[in-house]
Design a protein around this motif. Structure first.
Motif, PDB file in Angstrom:
ATOM      1  N   THR A 239      36.634  28.697  44.283  1.00 15.60           N
ATOM      2  CA  THR A 239      37.027  30.095  44.099  1.00 15.60           C
ATOM      3  C   THR A 239      38.027  30.233  42.964  1.00 15.60           C
ATOM      4  O   THR A 239      37.893  31.087  42.091  1.00 15.60           O
ATOM      5  CB  THR A 239      37.660  30.634  45.392  1.00 15.60           C
ATOM      6  OG1 THR A 239      36.830  30.263  46.485  1.00 15.60           O
ATOM      7  CG2 THR A 239      37.795  32.132  45.349  1.00 15.60           C
ATOM      8  N   ILE A 240      39.027  29.329  42.981  1.00 20.56           N
ATOM      9  CA  ILE A 240      40.029  29.372  41.913  1.00 20.56           C
ATOM     10  C   ILE A 240      39.353  29.135  40.569  1.00 20.56           C
ATOM     11  O   ILE A 240      39.655  29.787  39.563  1.00 20.56           O
ATOM     12  CB  ILE A 240      41.135  28.321  42.177  1.00 20.56           C
ATOM     13  CG1 ILE A 240      41.934  28.731  43.406  1.00 20.56           C
ATOM     14  CG2 ILE A 240      42.051  28.189  40.963  1.00 20.56           C
ATOM     15  CD1 ILE A 240      42.930  27.689  43.876  1.00 20.56           C
ATOM     16  N   GLY A 241      38.375  28.227  40.586  1.00 16.70           N
ATOM     17  CA  GLY A 241      37.627  27.950  39.360  1.00 16.70           C
ATOM     18  C   GLY A 241      36.941  29.209  38.838  1.00 16.70           C
ATOM     19  O   GLY A 241      37.027  29.546  37.653  1.00 16.70           O
ATOM     20  N   VAL A 243      37.651  32.358  39.544  1.00 26.37           N
ATOM     21  CA  VAL A 243      38.615  33.373  39.132  1.00 26.37           C
ATOM     22  C   VAL A 243      39.152  33.068  37.746  1.00 26.37           C
ATOM     23  O   VAL A 243      39.249  33.959  36.890  1.00 26.37           O
ATOM     24  CB  VAL A 243      39.769  33.475  40.155  1.00 26.37           C
ATOM     25  CG1 VAL A 243      40.891  34.357  39.606  1.00 26.37           C
ATOM     26  CG2 VAL A 243      39.254  34.033  41.465  1.00 26.37           C
ATOM     27  N   SER A 244      39.459  31.782  37.492  1.00 23.08           N
ATOM     28  CA  SER A 244      40.006  31.505  36.161  1.00 23.08           C
ATOM     29  C   SER A 244      38.919  31.558  35.093  1.00 23.08           C
ATOM     30  O   SER A 244      39.198  31.887  33.947  1.00 23.08           O
ATOM     31  CB  SER A 244      40.754  30.164  36.129  1.00 23.08           C
ATOM     32  OG  SER A 244      40.231  29.316  37.102  1.00 23.08           O
ATOM     33  N   ALA A 245      37.676  31.278  35.491  1.00 19.29           N
ATOM     34  CA  ALA A 245      36.600  31.373  34.506  1.00 19.29           C
ATOM     35  C   ALA A 245      36.373  32.819  34.106  1.00 19.29           C
ATOM     36  O   ALA A 245      36.210  33.145  32.941  1.00 19.29           O
ATOM     37  CB  ALA A 245      35.317  30.768  35.067  1.00 19.29           C
ATOM     38  N   GLY A 247      38.487  35.137  34.446  1.00 20.34           N
ATOM     39  CA  GLY A 247      39.705  35.610  33.796  1.00 20.34           C
ATOM     40  C   GLY A 247      40.414  36.625  34.665  1.00 20.34           C
ATOM     41  O   GLY A 247      39.781  37.520  35.219  1.00 20.34           O
ATOM     42  N   LEU A 248      41.695  36.471  34.770  1.00 16.07           N
ATOM     43  CA  LEU A 248      42.449  37.372  35.643  1.00 16.07           C
ATOM     44  C   LEU A 248      42.380  38.811  35.157  1.00 16.07           C
ATOM     45  O   LEU A 248      42.229  39.737  35.933  1.00 16.07           O
ATOM     46  CB  LEU A 248      43.904  36.917  35.721  1.00 16.07           C
ATOM     47  CG  LEU A 248      44.165  35.741  36.663  1.00 16.07           C
ATOM     48  CD1 LEU A 248      45.603  35.288  36.564  1.00 16.07           C
ATOM     49  CD2 LEU A 248      43.822  36.126  38.103  1.00 16.07           C
ATOM     50  N   ARG A 249      42.453  38.976  33.837  1.00 23.07           N
ATOM     51  CA  ARG A 249      42.390  40.313  33.267  1.00 23.07           C
ATOM     52  C   ARG A 249      41.091  40.999  33.683  1.00 23.07           C
ATOM     53  O   ARG A 249      41.076  42.128  34.135  1.00 23.07           O
ATOM     54  CB  ARG A 249      42.428  40.223  31.740  1.00 23.07           C
ATOM     55  CG  ARG A 249      43.638  40.884  31.107  1.00 23.07           C
ATOM     56  CD  ARG A 249      43.715  40.435  29.664  1.00 23.07           C
ATOM     57  NE  ARG A 249      42.505  40.822  28.937  1.00 23.07           N
ATOM     58  CZ  ARG A 249      42.358  41.991  28.308  1.00 23.07           C
ATOM     59  NH1 ARG A 249      43.340  42.854  28.334  1.00 23.07           N
ATOM     60  NH2 ARG A 249      41.267  42.286  27.666  1.00 23.07           N
ATOM     61  N   GLN A 250      40.029  40.211  33.540  1.00 25.36           N
ATOM     62  CA  GLN A 250      38.699  40.712  33.885  1.00 25.36           C
ATOM     63  C   GLN A 250      38.645  41.096  35.362  1.00 25.36           C
ATOM     64  O   GLN A 250      38.130  42.147  35.716  1.00 25.36           O
ATOM     65  CB  GLN A 250      37.687  39.601  33.590  1.00 25.36           C
ATOM     66  CG  GLN A 250      36.291  40.084  33.404  1.00 25.36           C
ATOM     67  CD  GLN A 250      36.076  40.583  31.989  1.00 25.36           C
ATOM     68  OE1 GLN A 250      37.001  40.952  31.298  1.00 25.36           O
ATOM     69  NE2 GLN A 250      34.819  40.620  31.575  1.00 25.36           N
ATOM     70  N   MET A 251      39.217  40.231  36.210  1.00 27.16           N
ATOM     71  CA  MET A 251      39.185  40.480  37.656  1.00 27.16           C
ATOM     72  C   MET A 251      39.871  41.805  37.982  1.00 27.16           C
ATOM     73  O   MET A 251      39.390  42.586  38.785  1.00 27.16           O
ATOM     74  CB  MET A 251      39.897  39.352  38.416  1.00 27.16           C
ATOM     75  CG  MET A 251      39.089  38.096  38.577  1.00 27.16           C
ATOM     76  SD  MET A 251      37.497  38.361  39.382  1.00 27.16           S
ATOM     77  CE  MET A 251      37.941  38.076  41.078  1.00 27.16           C
ATOM     78  N   ARG A 252      41.013  42.016  37.308  1.00 27.39           N
ATOM     79  CA  ARG A 252      41.752  43.228  37.610  1.00 27.39           C
ATOM     80  C   ARG A 252      40.930  44.448  37.204  1.00 27.39           C
ATOM     81  O   ARG A 252      40.856  45.434  37.898  1.00 27.39           O
ATOM     82  CB  ARG A 252      43.084  43.220  36.862  1.00 27.39           C
ATOM     83  CG  ARG A 252      44.136  44.036  37.585  1.00 27.39           C
ATOM     84  CD  ARG A 252      45.507  43.768  37.058  1.00 27.39           C
ATOM     85  NE  ARG A 252      45.537  43.865  35.623  1.00 27.39           N
ATOM     86  CZ  ARG A 252      46.443  43.273  34.876  1.00 27.39           C
ATOM     87  NH1 ARG A 252      47.356  42.509  35.424  1.00 27.39           N
ATOM     88  NH2 ARG A 252      46.437  43.416  33.567  1.00 27.39           N
TER      89      ARG A 252
END
Lengths: 262, 364
Positions: A239-241, A243-245, A247-252
């Motif tokens: 999951t962390i993988g 999310v970082s793939a 991108g946090l900006r993208q997630m937000r």
């Protein structure tokens, strides 16, 4: 007063992350019992990869999750396209019908699906389970994609058609690039919803279609084995993988439901 | 009479035959029959909701006509999807693709239609140079001003040299100064590229400035088609007279006497076109304010009225006069206002006259 709030906030954080940290820590515990610490060991990871039955359920979950997420994203995209582009008669009704499974209790949906399948004489299998998961993932995917599509200029597809693009070219050259992150979000959210589901799986799964959550749930009767912790730790890592793939900006942006301007 | 009406040698760029659009019980466009010539700058003018946008969307193929038939360059396009019609549209919102650069926006059609790679760059650059944006090729649309976006959209619409470009109120979002500039620019570009422009607008001044011919629409009906001079000087109905510029529309009765109609409380006034109406029929006289002469002294053949208001607006004086039961405005060049006229106060008698050919008898 502020100090109190700050401490409550910290406690909430601890409460949120204690289970996650605990899973990871215990996955390295050499002792079989969770009550004692037997030193650091990777033996549960070893056992996990030798446990054919458990890996089989993981495989089933992945197949079901990816299929359901793919179908939900595809159908959801088409539904969102239709609902956001055309103001048809019965627009509200269709929208309501698509979103209804979000509020109907899963247990009701599960029981209903089971009776439909048995009435239609369809044997329970991975296929019926994918259909069941589609019922609960489709509304999520549709909702996310409608948000993305309705913030697009509605004349863009017309402009593409005017410039000679076929419907497929309009999708690949205009709609897809502009909704890529929403499509990804719809897929991921559908996948996790399917992957963690127990209720619908219980009703719609047949012989040989035991998913990972069902397996873990049945293991509870005999007590959680530490290899489940190892599996949990790996899933958290995955999951962390992701999310970082992404991108946090993208997630937000995805969670805010807005469209990207890449 | 219509200087720009196309010669009948080549097929018209667009031919509409009885094009109709109904949505349920409402008729958005009543049957329209129309020919638009090659390289013509043709405006469809009307207030919002008059059906001009629907008419345009049927030509592009976004809407399917309920009835009638459309030909582009002599061949029918009924049932042909938008993407296969040799025309492009300039959208009111510009509809630039936000994820593509200016260059790629303009190149979109060439790429989709698989134009040879060698040509692509030079054609896109030529189109961008035409709109004077060659230096902004690498920008994204959100880095451009409104006027620049408009130019990109125009370059994108003409890059493939379609037979027809349709423009949907393209200047609506621009400020006054930019509008004036773009009017001249659009006309220049249309001449340079030699493409038929169909320009949809509610702005009569825009239509008069740029068009070779204008079609005036109201409530889904085509009221009149003609050159700007035709439309302005020889309106076919009171709606056209009042919608284009300002116009005095005076109720009158056709007495059957040639060259005059009778205005209640005034008597016979000169006007042409009365022979189309029945004797005794109620008609209107349309006469432009700048065609009305005002005098402070009795003049033969002039109608006597009462001055309501005299307004000085620099280069002109505007006299609002009660004439019988009607109110008539005369707009007089300041240089031609006599001292007696300038001295008039509201309530004073004033004599109005016009040449017969400047007053049209209208029956609707």
């Amino acid at each position: 007063m502020d100090r109190v709030v700050a401490w409550i906030a910290r406690l909430v954080f601890v409460f949120l992350y204690v289970p996650i940290v605990a899973v990871i820590v215990y996955s390295f515990n050499a002792s079989r019992s969770t009550s004692t610490w037997g030193g650091v060991s990777l033996q549960w990871y070893g056992e996990l990869f030798r446990d054919g039955a458990l890996l089989q359920t993981l495989r089933t979950s992945l197949i079901v999750g990816i299929s359901a997420a793919f179908l939900a994203t595809l159908i959801g995209f088409l539904a969102a396209l239709g609902l956001s582009r055309y103001r048809l008669r019965g627009h509200r009704f269709v929208l309501g019908a698509v979103l209804l499974p979000l509020i109907v209790p899963e247990i009701v949906l599960g029981a209903a699906l089971l009776s439909v399948f048995s009435f239609a004489d369809i044997r329970l299998s991975i296929f019926t389970m994918v259909l069941g998961h589609l019922v609960i993932t489709l509304p999520l995917a549709t909702l996310i994609l409608m948000g993305a599509l309705s913030s697009l200029d509605p004349t863009l597809p017309e402009a593409a058609a005017d410039l000679g693009a076929s419907p497929w070219q309009t999708f690949t050259r205009v709609l897809f690039p502009l909704t890529r992150s929403a499509l990804l979000a719809a897929f991921l959210l559908s996948f996790t919803t399917s992957f963690s589901n127990i209720v619908i799986s219980t009703f719609t799964g047949g012989v040989g279609s035991t998913t990972l959550p069902l397996r873990v749930y049945s293991l509870l009767k005999t007590g959680v084995t530490p290899e489940i912790n190892a599996l949990g730790a790996l899933l958290i890592l995955l999951t962390i993988g992701i999310v970082s793939a992404v991108g946090l900006r993208q997630m937000r942006r995805i969670l805010a439901g807005s469209t990207p301007t890449p | 009479m219509t200087p720009s009406a196309p010669a009948a040698v080549a097929a018209p760029a667009v031919r509409l035959a009885g094009i109709t659009k109904r949505f349920g019980d409402t008729t958005a466009v009543h049957p329209v029959t129309l020919e638009i010539g090659q390289n013509e700058f043709f405006s469809i003018l009307g207030p919002s909701g008059c059906g001009k946008t629907t008419l345009m969307r049927m030509i592009t193929g976004f809407e399917t006509p309920t009835d009638g038939s459309i030909e582009l360059a002599g061949s029918s396009v009924d049932g042909v999807p938008t993407r296969k019609r040799d025309l492009n549209m300039l959208f009111q919102s510009y509809a630039l693709f936000p994820h593509l650069t200016v260059f790629e926006n303009v190149a979109f059609e060439l790429r989709v239609r698989k134009a040879p790679k060698r040509e692509l760059r030079s054609r896109v650059e030529a189109a961008l140079n035409l709109v004077r944006l060659g230096h902004l090729a690498d920008r994204k649309p959100d880095q451009l001003s409104g006027g620049q976006r408009q130019r990109v959209a125009l370059a994108r619409a003409v890059v493939s040299r379609p037979a027809v470009v349709l423009l949907d109120e393209p200047l609506g979002a621009l400020d006054q100064q930019l509008r004036k500039e773009m009017q001249i620019e659009l006309k220049r570009m249309q001449r340079e590229v030699g493409i038929t422009f169909i320009y949809v607008t509610h702005d009569q001044e825009e239509a008069l400035t740029m068009s070779d011919r204008i079609a005036v629409m109201s409530q889904g009906r085509l009221l009149q088609v003609g050159s700007p001079q035709d439309i302005y000087d020889r309106p076919a109905s009171t709606f056209v007279a009042a919608f284009i510029g300002s116009c005095n529309v005076i109720p009158a009765v056709n007495t059957g006497a040639p060259g005059t109609v009778t205005v209640a409380g005034v008597g016979p006034v000169p006007a042409v076109g009365g022979d189309a109406a029945l004797s005794g029929a109620e008609v209107w006289v349309a006469v432009r304010p700048e065609r009305v002469a005002a005098s402070a002294v009795r003049t033969p053949g002039a109608a006597q009225g009462t001055l309501l208001e005299a307004v000085y607006i620099g280069d002109r004086w505007r006299y609002v006069v009660r004439l019988g039961e009607a109110t008539v405005t005369a707009s007089v060049d300041s240089a031609e206002v006599s001292p007696e006229l300038a001295a008039l106060a509201p309530g004073a008698p004033v004599w109005l006259s016009w040449r017969p050919e400047h007053a049209r008898v209208l029956t609707e």
